[in-house]
Design a protein around this motif. Structure first.
Motif, PDB file in Angstrom:
ATOM      1  N   ARG A  67     -10.472  -4.884  13.329  1.00 53.87           N
ATOM      2  CA  ARG A  67     -10.895  -4.825  14.566  1.00 53.87           C
ATOM      3  C   ARG A  67     -11.594  -6.154  14.934  1.00 53.87           C
ATOM      4  O   ARG A  67     -11.764  -6.454  16.032  1.00 53.87           O
ATOM      5  CB  ARG A  67     -11.965  -3.756  14.869  1.00 53.87           C
ATOM      6  N   GLN A  68     -12.162  -6.697  13.946  1.00 50.44           N
ATOM      7  CA  GLN A  68     -12.951  -7.914  14.307  1.00 50.44           C
ATOM      8  C   GLN A  68     -12.497  -9.313  13.899  1.00 50.44           C
ATOM      9  O   GLN A  68     -12.657 -10.327  14.321  1.00 50.44           O
ATOM     10  CB  GLN A  68     -14.549  -7.896  13.153  1.00 50.44           C
ATOM     11  N   ARG A  69     -11.406  -9.341  13.054  1.00 50.53           N
ATOM     12  CA  ARG A  69     -10.814 -10.586  12.826  1.00 50.53           C
ATOM     13  C   ARG A  69      -9.176 -10.720  12.930  1.00 50.53           C
ATOM     14  O   ARG A  69      -9.205  -9.593  13.089  1.00 50.53           O
ATOM     15  CB  ARG A  69     -11.074 -10.756  11.104  1.00 50.53           C
ATOM     16  N   ARG A  70      -8.677 -12.010  12.657  1.00 51.58           N
ATOM     17  CA  ARG A  70      -7.487 -12.242  13.180  1.00 51.58           C
ATOM     18  C   ARG A  70      -6.689 -12.260  11.583  1.00 51.58           C
ATOM     19  O   ARG A  70      -7.400 -12.880  10.815  1.00 51.58           O
ATOM     20  CB  ARG A  70      -7.119 -13.162  13.856  1.00 51.58           C
ATOM     21  N   TYR A  71      -5.610 -11.877  11.432  1.00 51.03           N
ATOM     22  CA  TYR A  71      -4.698 -12.113  10.010  1.00 51.03           C
ATOM     23  C   TYR A  71      -3.571 -12.550  10.300  1.00 51.03           C
ATOM     24  O   TYR A  71      -2.378 -12.094   9.874  1.00 51.03           O
ATOM     25  CB  TYR A  71      -4.668 -10.834   9.317  1.00 51.03           C
ATOM     26  N   ASP A  72      -3.621 -13.487  11.407  1.00 55.45           N
ATOM     27  CA  ASP A  72      -2.112 -14.143  11.496  1.00 55.45           C
ATOM     28  C   ASP A  72      -1.427 -14.671  10.464  1.00 55.45           C
ATOM     29  O   ASP A  72      -2.199 -15.430   9.390  1.00 55.45           O
ATOM     30  CB  ASP A  72      -2.097 -15.004  13.059  1.00 55.45           C
ATOM     31  N   GLY A  73      -0.143 -14.460  10.398  1.00 51.42           N
ATOM     32  CA  GLY A  73       0.523 -14.975   9.112  1.00 51.42           C
ATOM     33  C   GLY A  73       0.345 -14.463   7.703  1.00 51.42           C
ATOM     34  O   GLY A  73       1.170 -14.667   6.819  1.00 51.42           O
ATOM     35  N   LEU A  74      -0.333 -13.512   7.751  1.00 51.91           N
ATOM     36  CA  LEU A  74      -0.291 -12.383   6.505  1.00 51.91           C
ATOM     37  C   LEU A  74       0.371 -11.361   6.414  1.00 51.91           C
ATOM     38  O   LEU A  74       1.014 -10.862   7.837  1.00 51.91           O
ATOM     39  CB  LEU A  74      -1.820 -11.894   6.354  1.00 51.91           C
ATOM     40  N   ALA A  75       0.778 -10.766   5.642  1.00 50.57           N
ATOM     41  CA  ALA A  75       1.862  -9.567   5.433  1.00 50.57           C
ATOM     42  C   ALA A  75       1.376  -8.324   4.841  1.00 50.57           C
ATOM     43  O   ALA A  75       0.461  -8.312   3.622  1.00 50.57           O
ATOM     44  CB  ALA A  75       3.015 -10.207   4.704  1.00 50.57           C
ATOM     45  N   GLY A  76       1.708  -7.151   5.058  1.00 48.25           N
ATOM     46  CA  GLY A  76       1.654  -5.828   4.553  1.00 48.25           C
ATOM     47  C   GLY A  76       2.739  -4.984   4.676  1.00 48.25           C
ATOM     48  O   GLY A  76       3.453  -4.841   5.460  1.00 48.25           O
ATOM     49  N   PHE A  77       2.828  -4.249   3.493  1.00 51.59           N
ATOM     50  CA  PHE A  77       3.706  -3.107   3.293  1.00 51.59           C
ATOM     51  C   PHE A  77       3.156  -1.856   3.228  1.00 51.59           C
ATOM     52  O   PHE A  77       2.467  -1.873   2.126  1.00 51.59           O
ATOM     53  CB  PHE A  77       4.748  -3.492   2.253  1.00 51.59           C
ATOM     54  N   PHE A  78       3.219  -0.996   4.161  1.00 48.35           N
ATOM     55  CA  PHE A  78       3.040   0.531   4.115  1.00 48.35           C
ATOM     56  C   PHE A  78       4.081   1.339   3.540  1.00 48.35           C
ATOM     57  O   PHE A  78       5.173   1.326   4.283  1.00 48.35           O
ATOM     58  CB  PHE A  78       2.126   0.914   5.118  1.00 48.35           C
ATOM     59  N   ALA A  79       3.866   2.399   2.828  1.00 50.54           N
ATOM     60  CA  ALA A  79       4.945   3.486   2.356  1.00 50.54           C
ATOM     61  C   ALA A  79       4.068   4.652   2.156  1.00 50.54           C
ATOM     62  O   ALA A  79       3.060   4.892   1.256  1.00 50.54           O
ATOM     63  CB  ALA A  79       5.720   3.037   1.275  1.00 50.54           C
ATOM     64  N   VAL A  80       4.673   5.787   2.514  1.00 48.55           N
ATOM     65  CA  VAL A  80       3.965   7.046   2.241  1.00 48.55           C
ATOM     66  C   VAL A  80       5.123   8.298   2.148  1.00 48.55           C
ATOM     67  O   VAL A  80       6.220   8.175   2.817  1.00 48.55           O
ATOM     68  CB  VAL A  80       2.896   7.221   3.407  1.00 48.55           C
ATOM     69  N   GLY A  81       4.724   9.147   1.557  1.00 51.87           N
ATOM     70  CA  GLY A  81       5.655  10.468   1.313  1.00 51.87           C
ATOM     71  C   GLY A  81       5.655  11.101   2.873  1.00 51.87           C
ATOM     72  O   GLY A  81       4.666  11.497   3.277  1.00 51.87           O
TER      73      GLY A  81
ATOM     74  N   ALA B  83       1.065  -1.138  -0.098  1.00 52.71           N
ATOM     75  CA  ALA B  83      -0.033   0.115   0.026  1.00 52.71           C
ATOM     76  C   ALA B  83       0.799   1.397   0.110  1.00 52.71           C
ATOM     77  O   ALA B  83       1.539   1.427   1.080  1.00 52.71           O
ATOM     78  CB  ALA B  83      -1.011   0.066   1.272  1.00 52.71           C
ATOM     79  N   PHE B  84       0.768   1.922  -1.264  1.00 51.75           N
ATOM     80  CA  PHE B  84       1.600   3.193  -1.286  1.00 51.75           C
ATOM     81  C   PHE B  84       0.620   4.457  -0.982  1.00 51.75           C
ATOM     82  O   PHE B  84      -0.257   4.645  -2.006  1.00 51.75           O
ATOM     83  CB  PHE B  84       2.369   3.276  -2.465  1.00 51.75           C
ATOM     84  N   SER B  85       0.705   5.320  -0.299  1.00 52.64           N
ATOM     85  CA  SER B  85      -0.003   6.472   0.001  1.00 52.64           C
ATOM     86  C   SER B  85      -1.575   6.317  -0.205  1.00 52.64           C
ATOM     87  O   SER B  85      -2.327   6.519  -0.707  1.00 52.64           O
ATOM     88  CB  SER B  85       0.463   7.422  -0.916  1.00 52.64           C
TER      89      SER B  85
ATOM     90  N   TRP C  54       3.853   9.512  -7.177  1.00 47.85           N
ATOM     91  CA  TRP C  54       4.491   8.424  -7.685  1.00 47.85           C
ATOM     92  C   TRP C  54       5.557   8.081  -7.288  1.00 47.85           C
ATOM     93  O   TRP C  54       6.139   6.711  -7.161  1.00 47.85           O
ATOM     94  CB  TRP C  54       4.050   8.222  -9.167  1.00 47.85           C
ATOM     95  N   ALA C  55       6.539   8.994  -6.841  1.00 50.09           N
ATOM     96  CA  ALA C  55       7.998   8.800  -6.329  1.00 50.09           C
ATOM     97  C   ALA C  55       7.947   7.990  -5.271  1.00 50.09           C
ATOM     98  O   ALA C  55       8.712   7.031  -5.003  1.00 50.09           O
ATOM     99  CB  ALA C  55       8.466  10.144  -5.925  1.00 50.09           C
ATOM    100  N   VAL C  56       6.818   7.891  -4.373  1.00 51.21           N
ATOM    101  CA  VAL C  56       6.795   6.858  -3.266  1.00 51.21           C
ATOM    102  C   VAL C  56       6.753   5.416  -3.637  1.00 51.21           C
ATOM    103  O   VAL C  56       7.573   4.447  -3.247  1.00 51.21           O
ATOM    104  CB  VAL C  56       5.462   7.160  -2.409  1.00 51.21           C
ATOM    105  N   ALA C  57       5.814   5.217  -4.747  1.00 51.45           N
ATOM    106  CA  ALA C  57       5.941   4.003  -5.304  1.00 51.45           C
ATOM    107  C   ALA C  57       7.175   3.367  -6.204  1.00 51.45           C
ATOM    108  O   ALA C  57       7.629   2.276  -5.965  1.00 51.45           O
ATOM    109  CB  ALA C  57       4.779   3.652  -6.447  1.00 51.45           C
ATOM    110  N   VAL C  58       7.788   4.505  -6.969  1.00 54.86           N
ATOM    111  CA  VAL C  58       9.139   4.195  -7.420  1.00 54.86           C
ATOM    112  C   VAL C  58      10.286   3.730  -6.529  1.00 54.86           C
ATOM    113  O   VAL C  58      10.927   2.802  -6.713  1.00 54.86           O
ATOM    114  CB  VAL C  58       9.432   5.285  -8.240  1.00 54.86           C
TER     115      VAL C  58
END
Length: 423
Positions: free
Chosen positions: A351-365, A313-315, A401-405
């Motif tokens: 808030r309602q579910r568990r997502y153990d073992g899953l992965a996420g990448f956040f980036a923002v300017g 997830a970029f921005s 888009w510089a964030v994604a690049v």
């Protein structure tokens, strides 16, 4: 013609020429030996600010072309352009032919300067070919030889880089009509067993189109660099249209607007699995996006973890939106049913579910104030719900888009072990 297509819009001789001409044009329009001109200058700035404010309000609150307010830098440069227009018009009465010509050239120079600065802020079009869609227009349709089950003769060695093709993905289950998708096929897809390759589904921003990932996101060179590090192996990337047009906004949901979620969760995976030779292991699938597309990506993983167990997830936004008025969003998409809308938003789901073992990448300017807060809140909620989270900030970048690049390579390295890739 190739020279013009390769003309850089973010650096180089053309950019710096326009920068100098725009500054000179601004000086010409602003400076005049007339005491009344100060009044005209103030009036032009006031009028331009008012016009830009009204247009911005209409685009965000009435036409809902943009789900969030435009960045301050973009509004400033828009005001500069309209101010130059006002000063040009003020200069016309009583001016000679030569004076009018000089004013016109100065106005055009300032207009081009403003356009280049807005483009530089978003980082969307790097060359003239990007701006006019020249490169994208030359991308061929996906050939039969790259489709599942098609007999082929494999080359002896891997090619140096991947290739990009385009293809329509029909909305058989959803009835959704999307623009063509763009598919990146890594070197390994062209010359080796394809059945173990991971899959990355990407979405662009809104307003926007799938091709934005090729121009603003510089997707092909980024994936080629990644593939080179892993012996030609990289994910098959499918850049999908979740909106149906450049300006539409489905919020990636099944609602009164469209059955976009069904399209992305059923039609798209079904097409990929039936058309391309890729891994059937869901652990090797991921989804990602920029801005609106980032919001969509988080939605897909929180709603359909069995299909898209990892996200990039970029921005991204805090939640799906048709504009700053949340109630209007709910009324338009769900007939005012707040519970129906809330049941599909990532924050509520985490808030309602568990997502153990899953992965996420956040980036923002780092300079993208409101979206920095969104990313921080979402990352914290994701960690609490069990996600393995990486959170990055790009110094000096705004909503660009510089964030994604800059961060796509890091996101790929973060996901590589989950895809079973080792150097």
């Amino acid at each position: 013609m190739e020279f013009l297509c390769n003309l850089s819009l973010v650096d180089g001789p053309f950019y710096w020429t326009i920068l100098g001409a725009g500054i000179a044009g601004s000086a010409f329009l602003l400076l005049r030996r007339d005491r009344r001109w100060l009044v005209f200058t103030v009036i032009s700035l006031a009028v331009a600010s008012g016009v830009v404010s009204v247009i911005h309000w209409l685009l965000v609150n009435v036409l809902t072309v943009f789900p969030e307010d435009l960045p301050f830098d973009v509004l400033v440069w828009s005001t500069v352009a309209f101010s130059a227009l006002a000063l040009f018009l003020f200069r016309l009465p009583g001016s000679s032919w030569r004076g009018r010509s000089a004013s016109g050239v100065s106005f055009v120079a300032v207009l081009l300067l403003s356009a280049l600065q807005i483009n530089s802020y978003f980082g969307l079009n790097h060359t003239a070919a990007d701006l006019f869609g020249h490169n994208v227009g030359r991308i061929p349709q996906l050939e039969e030889g790259f489709k599942r089950g098609f007999s082929r003769t494999l080359p002896v060695s891997l090619p140096d880089g991947g290739i990009v093709r385009r293809a329509p993905i029909p909305g058989i289950e959803s009835g959704f009509k999307a623009q063509d998708a763009f598919i990146y096929l890594p070197p390994a897809y062209q010359a080796a067993d394809r059945s173990q390759l991971p899959v990355l589904v990407l979405f662009a921003g809104q307003p926007g189109r799938p091709a934005d990932w090729l121009s603003g996101g510089l997707l092909e060179p980024a994936m080629n660099t990644f593939a080179a590090r892993y012996g030609g192996v990289a994910p098959v990337v499918v850049v999908v249209d979740p909106n149906g047009s450049d300006t539409a906004n489905t919020m990636c949901m099944d609602s009164r607007i469209a059955r976009a979620d069904t399209y992305l969760a059923i039609d798209v995976p079904r097409w990929i699995n039936s058309t391309l030779e890729v891994s059937a292991d869901p652990r090797k699938w991921a989804v990602g996006g920029f801005s609106f597309g980032a919001t969509c990506a988080v939605q897909m993983t929180t709603l359909h973890p069995e299909i898209y167990p990892s996200f990039i997830a970029f921005s991204g936004e805090r939640e799906p939106s048709l504009g700053p008025d949340r109630q209007r969003t709910i009324q338009t998409a769900f007939g005012g049913d707040s519970a129906a809308f809330d049941a599909l938003t990532p924050l509520n789901l985490m808030r309602q579910r568990r997502y153990d073992g899953l992965a996420g990448f956040f980036a923002v300017g780092a300079a993208d104030g409101e979206f920095v807060r969104y990313a921080t809140e979402l990352a914290a909620a994701a960690r609490t719900s069990g996600f393995d989270i990486r959170h990055a900030s790009v110094s000096g970048a705004g909503h660009s888009w510089a964030v994604a690049v800059q961060e796509l390579p890091s996101a790929m390295e973060f996901l590589a072990p989950r895809w079973g890739l080792v150097q």
